[in-house]
Design a protein around this motif. Structure first.
Motif, PDB file in Angstrom:
ATOM      1  N   ARG A 119      31.609  75.908  20.638  1.00  0.00           N
ATOM      2  CA  ARG A 119      32.816  75.208  21.075  1.00  0.00           C
ATOM      3  C   ARG A 119      32.720  73.709  20.874  1.00  0.00           C
ATOM      4  O   ARG A 119      31.633  73.126  20.923  1.00  0.00           O
ATOM      5  CB  ARG A 119      33.057  75.454  22.574  1.00  0.00           C
ATOM      6  N   GLU A 120      33.878  73.106  20.726  1.00  0.00           N
ATOM      7  CA  GLU A 120      33.986  71.659  20.830  1.00  0.00           C
ATOM      8  C   GLU A 120      33.969  71.279  22.310  1.00  0.00           C
ATOM      9  O   GLU A 120      34.274  72.091  23.188  1.00  0.00           O
ATOM     10  CB  GLU A 120      35.280  71.157  20.168  1.00  0.00           C
ATOM     11  N   GLU A 121      33.650  70.024  22.589  1.00  0.00           N
ATOM     12  CA  GLU A 121      33.508  69.579  23.975  1.00  0.00           C
ATOM     13  C   GLU A 121      34.814  69.690  24.761  1.00  0.00           C
ATOM     14  O   GLU A 121      34.789  69.892  25.976  1.00  0.00           O
ATOM     15  CB  GLU A 121      33.005  68.127  24.017  1.00  0.00           C
ATOM     16  N   ASP A 122      35.956  69.605  24.097  1.00  0.00           N
ATOM     17  CA  ASP A 122      37.222  69.614  24.832  1.00  0.00           C
ATOM     18  C   ASP A 122      37.595  70.984  25.384  1.00  0.00           C
ATOM     19  O   ASP A 122      38.531  71.112  26.167  1.00  0.00           O
ATOM     20  CB  ASP A 122      38.364  69.065  23.964  1.00  0.00           C
ATOM     21  N   SER A 123      36.852  72.022  24.973  1.00  0.00           N
ATOM     22  CA  SER A 123      37.117  73.352  25.540  1.00  0.00           C
ATOM     23  C   SER A 123      35.880  73.961  26.188  1.00  0.00           C
ATOM     24  O   SER A 123      35.908  75.116  26.616  1.00  0.00           O
ATOM     25  CB  SER A 123      37.646  74.306  24.456  1.00  0.00           C
ATOM     26  N   LYS A 124      34.811  73.185  26.292  1.00  0.00           N
ATOM     27  CA  LYS A 124      33.561  73.694  26.859  1.00  0.00           C
ATOM     28  C   LYS A 124      33.478  73.339  28.343  1.00  0.00           C
ATOM     29  O   LYS A 124      33.440  72.173  28.728  1.00  0.00           O
ATOM     30  CB  LYS A 124      32.353  73.114  26.122  1.00  0.00           C
ATOM     31  N   LEU A 125      33.450  74.377  29.189  1.00  0.00           N
ATOM     32  CA  LEU A 125      33.373  74.171  30.619  1.00  0.00           C
ATOM     33  C   LEU A 125      31.928  73.942  31.058  1.00  0.00           C
ATOM     34  O   LEU A 125      30.992  74.523  30.511  1.00  0.00           O
ATOM     35  CB  LEU A 125      33.900  75.394  31.371  1.00  0.00           C
ATOM     36  N   ASN A 126      31.768  73.105  32.075  1.00  0.00           N
ATOM     37  CA  ASN A 126      30.515  73.032  32.820  1.00  0.00           C
ATOM     38  C   ASN A 126      30.687  73.932  34.040  1.00  0.00           C
ATOM     39  O   ASN A 126      31.509  73.656  34.910  1.00  0.00           O
ATOM     40  CB  ASN A 126      30.216  71.599  33.255  1.00  0.00           C
ATOM     41  N   VAL A 127      29.929  75.022  34.081  1.00  0.00           N
ATOM     42  CA  VAL A 127      30.088  76.037  35.115  1.00  0.00           C
ATOM     43  C   VAL A 127      28.851  76.065  36.003  1.00  0.00           C
ATOM     44  O   VAL A 127      27.721  76.082  35.511  1.00  0.00           O
ATOM     45  CB  VAL A 127      30.314  77.430  34.493  1.00  0.00           C
ATOM     46  N   ILE A 128      29.060  76.069  37.301  1.00  0.00           N
ATOM     47  CA  ILE A 128      27.983  76.272  38.268  1.00  0.00           C
ATOM     48  C   ILE A 128      28.070  77.701  38.783  1.00  0.00           C
ATOM     49  O   ILE A 128      29.127  78.119  39.271  1.00  0.00           O
ATOM     50  CB  ILE A 128      28.075  75.283  39.445  1.00  0.00           C
ATOM     51  N   VAL A 129      26.997  78.440  38.652  1.00  0.00           N
ATOM     52  CA  VAL A 129      26.887  79.773  39.240  1.00  0.00           C
ATOM     53  C   VAL A 129      25.989  79.662  40.463  1.00  0.00           C
ATOM     54  O   VAL A 129      24.838  79.215  40.351  1.00  0.00           O
ATOM     55  CB  VAL A 129      26.310  80.790  38.232  1.00  0.00           C
ATOM     56  N   VAL A 130      26.486  80.042  41.612  1.00  0.00           N
ATOM     57  CA  VAL A 130      25.730  79.934  42.862  1.00  0.00           C
ATOM     58  C   VAL A 130      25.100  81.291  43.159  1.00  0.00           C
ATOM     59  O   VAL A 130      25.797  82.263  43.477  1.00  0.00           O
ATOM     60  CB  VAL A 130      26.641  79.499  44.024  1.00  0.00           C
ATOM     61  N   GLY A 131      23.777  81.353  43.008  1.00  0.00           N
ATOM     62  CA  GLY A 131      23.046  82.581  43.250  1.00  0.00           C
ATOM     63  C   GLY A 131      22.401  83.102  41.986  1.00  0.00           C
ATOM     64  O   GLY A 131      23.086  83.316  40.980  1.00  0.00           O
ATOM     65  N   ALA A 132      21.091  83.332  42.039  1.00  0.00           N
ATOM     66  CA  ALA A 132      20.344  83.797  40.868  1.00  0.00           C
ATOM     67  C   ALA A 132      19.888  85.235  41.034  1.00  0.00           C
ATOM     68  O   ALA A 132      18.796  85.617  40.613  1.00  0.00           O
ATOM     69  CB  ALA A 132      19.146  82.891  40.606  1.00  0.00           C
TER      70      ALA A 132
END
Length: 448
Positions: free
Chosen positions: A16-29
């Motif tokens: 992806r290009e940066e304008d469609s790339k989300l930074n996602v936090i997943v809580v719990g491993a």
């Protein structure tokens, strides 16, 4: 997702290009959180996994992977890694509490109805490690000692912050709450306390070394010919199968809950556990005589939520945090893995980071998952009833129905139920998203 040749292709990572790339936090491993991380990474986004524990580890004993879960794991490119740790049982046997065989189902025959899939058994730690390795291979960042206690969302929903117990805040485009049955983020979503619902059952979980079993001819065949065995009895049942290439024997005993209020896990009394099963099939007391210590877990469920996601599109929930179920379909972890697969597939189809795109993806995710997971929770409750019948007319009718060819709907061997099995085991997450995306997606866009 698969063709009639049985080949299930591994999904390639989207670039992806940066304008469609989300930074996602997943809580719990846990299993669900790591599965979600893998799927979201394959969708081309960046993922940070926050885990409250001091190290990444999975507790528990065995886990059964059914055809629907195997399809998801193979789509994540994990078949080769998993094959190194899998036990491949031949069949499942349903027995009365005295040991009488009621009915059996061959796993290969069942899986052949869902090309490319399998029934494999794992030690949970092995499956968990494979998921962790795959997530890291795809670029996941994993951070321990990071207990999330709140989620803060900006007014337009474009940004969100995970608030840690330390007071630190970590910014993202999307937070995924996969923090298990005792989920803090479920309560954050609801804005109130919301404890899990006890089911009246608890589980003794134990792992036995098979070296002693091999000295007893009556027990040795349980190791040398791997099969899954269920014993069904009044108010209780037992399950066992082989793990770790025949080195370990996994046993779970499901009994009435006698734990004090507020407890979730306690050290069990081995003598009390043995006494509960002293009159059962003689093999069970023999096996329990080899157990030196045991823990017991209260079994709870989570009733469904009206909405799994925040209206902003910046915060959603997944897995046991939403729909924890009794383990009587062997489908709790499978539902969490499916959640992650669907969420990742929905996020693979967004074309920008704006709120309207995230809202659409989360709406489709919920439409795909809500009814299905509620079905599994409800069927788990039915299995509790069917497995624990007292001797008598109802129990005799249950056993008679399991012996019918073909078996009728709502039979106790649920993986063969002609109504449930195709829906449960034949699930294809790509097809599900394809069917919901245009219809739900366009409707959501119209409202926004």
């Amino acid at each position: 997702m698969y063709n009639m040749s049985g080949y299930i292709p591994a999904k390639l990572r989207i670039m992806r290009e940066e304008d469609s790339k989300l930074n996602v936090i997943v809580v719990g491993a846990g299993l669900g959180g790591l599965g979600a991380a893998i799927s979201i990474l394959l969708a081309g986004h960046d993922v940070l996994v926050l885990e409250s524990a001091s190290e990444i580890a999975e507790v528990g004993a065995g886990i059964q992977i059914l055809p629907n879960s195997s399809r998801v794991l193979q789509s994540w490119g994990m078949r080769a890694a998993l094959s190194l740790h899998a036990t491949r049982p031949k069949q499942v046997n349903m027995r009365g509490w005295r040991g009488n065989l009621i009915s059996s189902m061959n796993f290969q025959d069942s899986a052949s109805n869902y090309p490319g899939t399998f029934y494999w058994d794992f030690h949970r730690a092995s499956l968990h490690q494979c998921l962790l390795d795959r997530a890291i291979e795809l670029g996941a960042a994993v951070q321990c000692n990071s207990r999330v206690v709140d989620v803060r969302i900006c007014r337009d929903g474009e940004r969100v912050w995970a608030v840690l117990e330390s007071g630190r805040e970590i910014e993202a485009d999307l937070v995924v709450g996969a923090d298990g049955i005792n989920s803090k983020l479920r309560e954050v979503m609801l804005g109130r306390e919301d404890p899990a619902v006890p089911t009246g059952d608890l589980a003794y979980r134990l792992l036995l070394s098979t070296s002693e079993m091999m000295k007893d001819p009556e027990l040795a065949c349980l190791v040398t010919d791997p099969q899954v065995n269920y014993w069904l009895g009044p108010d209780m049942h037992a399950v066992n199968y082989v793990l770790k290439g025949g080195k370990l024997f996994n046993m779970v005993l499901l009994v009435p809950d006698d734990m004090p209020a507020g407890a979730s896990t306690l050290e069990g009394n081995v003598e009390e556990m043995r006494a509960l099963f002293k009159d059962w099939d003689p093999r069970i007391p023999k096996l329990l005589s080899m157990c030196e210590s045991v823990f017991k877990w209260r079994l709870c469920i989570r009733e469904g939520l009206d909405s799994w996601s925040h209206a902003s599109g910046a915060f959603t929930l997944l897995g046991d945090a939403v729909h924890a179920t009794l383990p009587y379909l062997a489908s709790g972890a499978g539902m969490s893995l499916e959640d992650g697969a669907v969420l990742g597939e929905c996020l693979s189809r967004i074309t920008s980071k704006v709120s309207v795109e995230k809202q659409m993806a989360l709406r489709v995710y919920e439409h795909c998952r809500k009814g299905r997971t509620e079905m599994v929770v409800q069927r788990g409750n039915l299995q509790q009833y069917l497995y624990h019948l007292h001797d008598g007319p109802e129990q005799e009718d249950r056993d008679r129905r399991m012996r019918m060819v073909p078996t009728p709907p709502r039979e106790a061997l649920a993986w063969r139920d002609p109504e449930l099995a195709p829906k449960l085991l034949g699930y294809d997450h790509l097809k599900d998203v394809d069917e919901h995306w245009p219809r739900v997606g366009k409707r959501v866009r119209a409202r926004l």
